[in-house]
Motif scaffolding. Sequence first.
Motif, PDB file in Angstrom:
ATOM      1  N   GLY A 207      -8.840  13.637   1.056  1.00  0.00           N
ATOM      2  CA  GLY A 207      -8.394  13.110   2.123  1.00  0.00           C
ATOM      3  C   GLY A 207      -7.276  11.813   1.677  1.00  0.00           C
ATOM      4  O   GLY A 207      -6.899  11.559   0.654  1.00  0.00           O
ATOM      5  N   LEU A 208      -6.756  11.268   2.795  1.00  0.00           N
ATOM      6  CA  LEU A 208      -5.552   9.958   2.438  1.00  0.00           C
ATOM      7  C   LEU A 208      -6.376   8.912   2.160  1.00  0.00           C
ATOM      8  O   LEU A 208      -7.114   8.356   2.751  1.00  0.00           O
ATOM      9  CB  LEU A 208      -5.009  10.090   4.048  1.00  0.00           C
ATOM     10  CG  LEU A 208      -3.926   8.928   3.802  1.00  0.00           C
ATOM     11  CD1 LEU A 208      -2.502   9.541   3.063  1.00  0.00           C
ATOM     12  CD2 LEU A 208      -3.264   8.563   5.561  1.00  0.00           C
ATOM     13  N   THR A 209      -6.017   8.493   0.932  1.00  0.00           N
ATOM     14  CA  THR A 209      -6.149   6.939   0.508  1.00  0.00           C
ATOM     15  C   THR A 209      -5.059   6.136   0.483  1.00  0.00           C
ATOM     16  O   THR A 209      -3.897   6.682   0.419  1.00  0.00           O
ATOM     17  CB  THR A 209      -7.022   7.099  -0.727  1.00  0.00           C
ATOM     18  OG1 THR A 209      -6.099   7.529  -1.673  1.00  0.00           O
ATOM     19  CG2 THR A 209      -8.144   7.956  -0.690  1.00  0.00           C
TER      20      THR A 209
ATOM     21  N   SER B 289       4.576   4.764   3.864  1.00  0.00           N
ATOM     22  CA  SER B 289       4.111   6.104   4.047  1.00  0.00           C
ATOM     23  C   SER B 289       5.190   7.199   3.954  1.00  0.00           C
ATOM     24  O   SER B 289       6.178   7.113   4.418  1.00  0.00           O
ATOM     25  CB  SER B 289       3.433   6.219   5.466  1.00  0.00           C
ATOM     26  OG  SER B 289       3.088   7.582   5.806  1.00  0.00           O
ATOM     27  N   SER B 290       5.169   8.196   2.871  1.00  0.00           N
ATOM     28  CA  SER B 290       6.258   9.007   2.682  1.00  0.00           C
ATOM     29  C   SER B 290       5.526  10.272   2.175  1.00  0.00           C
ATOM     30  O   SER B 290       4.406  10.489   1.625  1.00  0.00           O
ATOM     31  CB  SER B 290       6.845   8.517   1.415  1.00  0.00           C
ATOM     32  OG  SER B 290       7.650   9.591   0.698  1.00  0.00           O
ATOM     33  N   LEU B 291       6.107  11.521   2.916  1.00  0.00           N
ATOM     34  CA  LEU B 291       5.800  12.828   2.906  1.00  0.00           C
ATOM     35  C   LEU B 291       6.477  13.412   1.921  1.00  0.00           C
ATOM     36  O   LEU B 291       6.593  14.741   1.641  1.00  0.00           O
ATOM     37  CB  LEU B 291       5.434  13.550   4.123  1.00  0.00           C
ATOM     38  CG  LEU B 291       4.246  13.103   4.914  1.00  0.00           C
ATOM     39  CD1 LEU B 291       4.515  13.747   6.517  1.00  0.00           C
ATOM     40  CD2 LEU B 291       3.257  13.303   4.399  1.00  0.00           C
TER      41      LEU B 291
ATOM     42  N   GLU C 288      -2.473   8.332  -9.387  1.00  0.00           N
ATOM     43  CA  GLU C 288      -3.230   9.494 -10.437  1.00  0.00           C
ATOM     44  C   GLU C 288      -4.827   9.015 -10.233  1.00  0.00           C
ATOM     45  O   GLU C 288      -5.730   9.872 -10.047  1.00  0.00           O
ATOM     46  CB  GLU C 288      -2.790   9.192 -11.794  1.00  0.00           C
ATOM     47  CG  GLU C 288      -3.711  10.262 -12.587  1.00  0.00           C
ATOM     48  CD  GLU C 288      -3.776  11.637 -12.145  1.00  0.00           C
ATOM     49  OE1 GLU C 288      -4.719  12.256 -12.541  1.00  0.00           O
ATOM     50  OE2 GLU C 288      -2.744  12.225 -11.542  1.00  0.00           O
ATOM     51  N   ALA C 289      -4.984   7.636 -10.290  1.00  0.00           N
ATOM     52  CA  ALA C 289      -6.601   7.323 -10.056  1.00  0.00           C
ATOM     53  C   ALA C 289      -6.792   7.527  -8.745  1.00  0.00           C
ATOM     54  O   ALA C 289      -8.180   7.978  -8.656  1.00  0.00           O
ATOM     55  CB  ALA C 289      -6.525   5.631 -10.340  1.00  0.00           C
ATOM     56  N   ALA C 290      -6.221   7.476  -7.732  1.00  0.00           N
ATOM     57  CA  ALA C 290      -6.818   7.864  -6.444  1.00  0.00           C
ATOM     58  C   ALA C 290      -6.990   9.254  -6.213  1.00  0.00           C
ATOM     59  O   ALA C 290      -7.890   9.910  -5.674  1.00  0.00           O
ATOM     60  CB  ALA C 290      -5.604   7.296  -5.176  1.00  0.00           C
ATOM     61  N   ARG C 291      -6.018  10.048  -6.834  1.00  0.00           N
ATOM     62  CA  ARG C 291      -6.213  11.607  -6.774  1.00  0.00           C
ATOM     63  C   ARG C 291      -7.405  12.172  -7.506  1.00  0.00           C
ATOM     64  O   ARG C 291      -8.148  13.064  -7.178  1.00  0.00           O
ATOM     65  CB  ARG C 291      -4.965  12.401  -7.298  1.00  0.00           C
ATOM     66  CG  ARG C 291      -3.591  12.194  -6.280  1.00  0.00           C
ATOM     67  CD  ARG C 291      -2.576  13.126  -6.690  1.00  0.00           C
ATOM     68  NE  ARG C 291      -1.556  12.854  -5.859  1.00  0.00           N
ATOM     69  CZ  ARG C 291      -0.403  12.145  -6.132  1.00  0.00           C
ATOM     70  NH1 ARG C 291      -0.504  11.751  -7.428  1.00  0.00           N
ATOM     71  NH2 ARG C 291       0.539  11.890  -5.230  1.00  0.00           N
ATOM     72  N   SER C 292      -7.679  11.450  -8.685  1.00  0.00           N
ATOM     73  CA  SER C 292      -8.925  11.745  -9.729  1.00  0.00           C
ATOM     74  C   SER C 292     -10.041  11.230  -9.326  1.00  0.00           C
ATOM     75  O   SER C 292     -11.296  11.300  -9.614  1.00  0.00           O
ATOM     76  CB  SER C 292      -8.596  11.150 -10.943  1.00  0.00           C
ATOM     77  OG  SER C 292      -8.433   9.919 -11.055  1.00  0.00           O
TER      78      SER C 292
ATOM     79  N   GLY D 147       1.061  -1.246   0.154  1.00  0.00           N
ATOM     80  CA  GLY D 147      -0.203  -0.020   0.013  1.00  0.00           C
ATOM     81  C   GLY D 147       0.869   1.332  -0.184  1.00  0.00           C
ATOM     82  O   GLY D 147       1.783   1.356   0.607  1.00  0.00           O
ATOM     83  N   ILE D 148       0.483   2.186  -0.878  1.00  0.00           N
ATOM     84  CA  ILE D 148       0.991   3.438  -0.939  1.00  0.00           C
ATOM     85  C   ILE D 148       0.390   4.682  -0.296  1.00  0.00           C
ATOM     86  O   ILE D 148      -0.782   4.919  -1.125  1.00  0.00           O
ATOM     87  CB  ILE D 148       1.891   3.817  -2.323  1.00  0.00           C
ATOM     88  CG1 ILE D 148       2.449   2.431  -3.133  1.00  0.00           C
ATOM     89  CG2 ILE D 148       2.406   5.007  -2.295  1.00  0.00           C
ATOM     90  CD1 ILE D 148       3.780   2.204  -2.391  1.00  0.00           C
ATOM     91  N   ALA D 149       0.570   5.021   0.789  1.00  0.00           N
ATOM     92  CA  ALA D 149      -0.395   6.078   1.129  1.00  0.00           C
ATOM     93  C   ALA D 149      -0.326   7.392   0.276  1.00  0.00           C
ATOM     94  O   ALA D 149       0.801   8.018   0.211  1.00  0.00           O
ATOM     95  CB  ALA D 149       0.088   6.479   2.789  1.00  0.00           C
ATOM     96  N   THR D 150      -1.350   7.825  -0.094  1.00  0.00           N
ATOM     97  CA  THR D 150      -1.565   8.827  -1.053  1.00  0.00           C
ATOM     98  C   THR D 150      -2.496  10.021  -0.384  1.00  0.00           C
ATOM     99  O   THR D 150      -3.514   9.658  -0.234  1.00  0.00           O
ATOM    100  CB  THR D 150      -1.965   8.175  -2.438  1.00  0.00           C
ATOM    101  OG1 THR D 150      -0.961   7.361  -2.806  1.00  0.00           O
ATOM    102  CG2 THR D 150      -1.907   9.294  -3.660  1.00  0.00           C
ATOM    103  N   GLN D 151      -1.840  11.401  -0.407  1.00  0.00           N
ATOM    104  CA  GLN D 151      -2.807  12.247  -0.294  1.00  0.00           C
ATOM    105  C   GLN D 151      -3.618  12.759  -1.408  1.00  0.00           C
ATOM    106  O   GLN D 151      -3.022  12.877  -2.584  1.00  0.00           O
ATOM    107  CB  GLN D 151      -1.773  13.373   0.314  1.00  0.00           C
ATOM    108  CG  GLN D 151      -2.797  14.541   0.981  1.00  0.00           C
ATOM    109  CD  GLN D 151      -3.423  14.487   2.222  1.00  0.00           C
ATOM    110  OE1 GLN D 151      -2.489  13.355   2.981  1.00  0.00           O
ATOM    111  NE2 GLN D 151      -4.637  14.661   2.277  1.00  0.00           N
ATOM    112  N   THR D 152      -4.921  12.988  -1.354  1.00  0.00           N
ATOM    113  CA  THR D 152      -5.820  13.277  -2.246  1.00  0.00           C
ATOM    114  C   THR D 152      -6.426  14.467  -1.812  1.00  0.00           C
ATOM    115  O   THR D 152      -6.393  14.910  -0.905  1.00  0.00           O
ATOM    116  CB  THR D 152      -7.037  12.298  -2.818  1.00  0.00           C
ATOM    117  OG1 THR D 152      -7.699  12.091  -1.716  1.00  0.00           O
ATOM    118  CG2 THR D 152      -6.097  10.750  -2.874  1.00  0.00           C
TER     119      THR D 152
END
Length: 413
Positions: A286-288, A332-334, A312-316, A278-283
């Motif tokens: 919120g976080l997905t 998890s990376s910031l 990209e799919a998560a953000r869109s 899992g790659i923690a992704t900010q959208t």
Amino acid sequence: MGEFIIKMPDVGEGVAEAELVEWHVKTGDPVREDMVIAAVMTDKATVEIPSPVNGTVIWLAGEIGDRIAVKAPLVRIETAGETDEAPRVRIAQTPVAETPKVEIAKPVPAAPAPAPAPAPAPVEKSLAAPSVRLFARESGVDLRQVQGSGPAGRILREDVEQFLSLGTTPVPVKGGLARKTATEEIKLTGLRRRIAEKMVLSTSRIPHITYVEEVDMTALEELRVTMNGDRRPDHPKLTVLPFLMRALVKAISEQPEVNATFDDDAGVITRHGAVHIGIATQTPAGLTVPVVRHAEARGIWDCAAEMNRLAEAARSGTATRDELSGSTITISSLGALGGIVSTPVINHPEVAIIGVNKIATRPVWDGTQFVPRKMMNLSSSFDHRIIDGWDAATFVQRVRTLLETPALIFIES
């Protein structure tokens, strides 16, 4: 005249209720066929509900954030005649396996209706999706100044961009320093509520142990720059994460207990042969956590390409349910905001999460002198019920070795 009653969709898979996350209309608004009137969210999907008929809204079930039972009345629409056409339900974010249905009562002759419920408070504000509100806030735009072109006056991103293109900006406040006494109450709804519930679940049920280690990334950064300079046109630009993903795969082959999930109700640990990262992704919402499946079968370039596609799919908002579930370990990376150290929260029911902090050039003693090296900290948390401190440290040290000597990442075991 007749009346249509649209009920809360049955999205299947045992879901008993859904949360109202957006109204696109208010009581008294005219609606036309196929116009989106509401959006509801379960823990599996966000569903847009369109009107199947032309008419006028005479009643709404509740306010944003309310939970409505499946099959309970959601909207009442007064119509001029009868229609047999069934409505369609749109999956806005994460599709579910079974096609959602909207149940509609048969048209009945108009009768004295109960007094309409007051329109929900959020429709008194500017109607806009969370991503549009975020864009407007970052652009310094007050949405009350923007004319919406969407259904029921809903403000679209294009409306905000048009507002900005006209050179219209909010009038700055004049004067010196002044006290601010205003407060704002924000109801926790939608994805933000889901995130809050998941964090409470993780921190209340998992006893965390966090281990931090410093990693010399100089050699890997040199390799990364070289590979990016020589990459094919169809290859994505490499970041640190694909290298970390491959390092995790190799370290997990030696310590499979880290790549596991724990059912604490049943008291069962499941060790997974597949490494689903899992790659923690900010959208904007919120976080997905989109999931790169079978990282053990992917090379560096493939890991990078799949990670970029999923982000990209998560953000869109187009990521599927399968793409947002099923991880066995999480990163998890910031990025540049990663700081020196962090205490990442484990993605329940996993037993480990690897936190990536920022890379910074620091002086390092080589035995005779201080030399500049590119250093990065890994902040990793483990479920202390399953992973002992010694095993956690051993795992992180193995990952450190692989990152500091990146050629090892490419050597087949």
